[in-house]
Design an enzyme around this catalytic site. Sequence first.
Site, short mmCIF file in Angstrom:
data_model
loop_
_atom_site.label_atom_id
_atom_site.label_comp_id
_atom_site.label_asym_id
_atom_site.label_seq_id
_atom_site.Cartn_x
_atom_site.Cartn_y
_atom_site.Cartn_z
N LYS A 57 40.84 53.68 -40.09
CA LYS A 57 39.58 53.08 -39.52
C LYS A 57 39.89 51.68 -39.45
O LYS A 57 39.28 51.36 -38.26
CB LYS A 57 38.74 53.45 -40.82
CG LYS A 57 38.39 54.64 -40.83
CD LYS A 57 37.39 55.15 -42.02
CE LYS A 57 37.09 56.85 -42.17
NZ LYS A 57 36.42 57.15 -43.34
N GLN A 101 34.32 54.56 -48.62
CA GLN A 101 35.08 55.79 -48.88
C GLN A 101 35.02 56.81 -49.80
O GLN A 101 35.08 56.21 -50.99
CB GLN A 101 36.56 55.29 -48.65
CG GLN A 101 37.49 56.35 -48.36
CD GLN A 101 37.39 56.97 -47.02
OE1 GLN A 101 37.19 56.19 -46.09
NE2 GLN A 101 37.38 58.23 -46.94
N ASP A 124 27.98 55.85 -41.69
CA ASP A 124 28.43 57.24 -42.24
C ASP A 124 27.30 58.16 -41.75
O ASP A 124 27.11 59.55 -41.81
CB ASP A 124 28.67 57.26 -43.51
CG ASP A 124 30.37 57.40 -43.59
OD1 ASP A 124 30.84 57.85 -42.53
OD2 ASP A 124 30.90 57.17 -44.63
#
Length: 293
Positions: A57, A101, A124
Amino acid sequence: MTDGSSVSSARPLPGPPAAAALLADAAARAARLDSPPHLSIVRLGEDPASVSYVRGKDRKAREVGLQSTVYALPETTSQAELLALVVRLNADPTVNGILVQLPLPAHVSEQAVLHAIDPRKDVDGFHPVNVGELWAGRPVLAPCTPAGIMYMLGHYGIEVAGRRAVIVGRSHIVGRPLAAMLLNVHATVTVAHSRTPDLGAVTREADLLFAAVGRAHLITPDMVKPGATVIDVGINRVVGADGKGHLTGDVHPDVAAVAGALTPVPGGVGPLTIAQLLANTVTAAEMQSAACA
Ligand code: NAP
């Protein structure tokens, strides 16, 4: 069934060209802002998959001209310390997007952390405000894998409105938000799961079939309506006849002989997820910039 070498009739839907188009669009939008959108990525511990995902990412963000900062914290970081970092990033006007994460170590509540992220920086799309907006038909920052799938359908000109969509899998990161997204663009949506009796009878109804389960080759040709578009979200590590480990999807390769279109694994949905994350970061930066104007 064959060993997977059957003549393929389905149109392949590769992820990389769709991901490249999404990234190009995100990069062009980013270039119109006063400063590069800034993504902050937080990870705890050294879980190899998480380390690899975060590295990917971070690298891709830089490639498309975004600013990226990775906070690699020790596994022993307390929930209070992690929450303090999230609060600091929420308040930092130079940070546009925050990603923590998952999975987090067992001593940290994922829910507490995800709920602490400012919904306007929640790239997200897991904050309850963003989940609610999505189900209300006002998506802003939406979960990356299903949003990437929706982009892919558009990229390949696949009709959604008025069609029967069946999703196998009801997770919070894929199945449920995908159901909302398909509903928002007028599909008739069914969500199946591990307690669905006669799964094949349900999946055979689908013009658009999405497999997001995590069971290698669960979807066999007899479960697919001829000509259906099949999107394979599954990523399963299996040992092949050669004794080597490789990745395969939730959809049996022989489905290619029945389906009208099919995403490969690997190289299908996977690349769209990171591309959508960066597109979400640009969206977050655009919204914050508009709010300040
Ligand atoms: P998850 O949270 O484990 O959810 C799996 C879902 O599948 C659950 O809803 C479960 O039902 C259902 N299920 C399990 N066995 C079933 C069966 N035999 N028949 C019907 N439904 C069944 O998984 P996830 O996080 O959504 O991930 C699903 C797959 O997608 C995994 O392989 C994952 O690696 C992959 N994935 C890929 C990407 C990407 O970027 N390409 C992103 C995310 C996930 P219950 O709810 O009843 O337990």
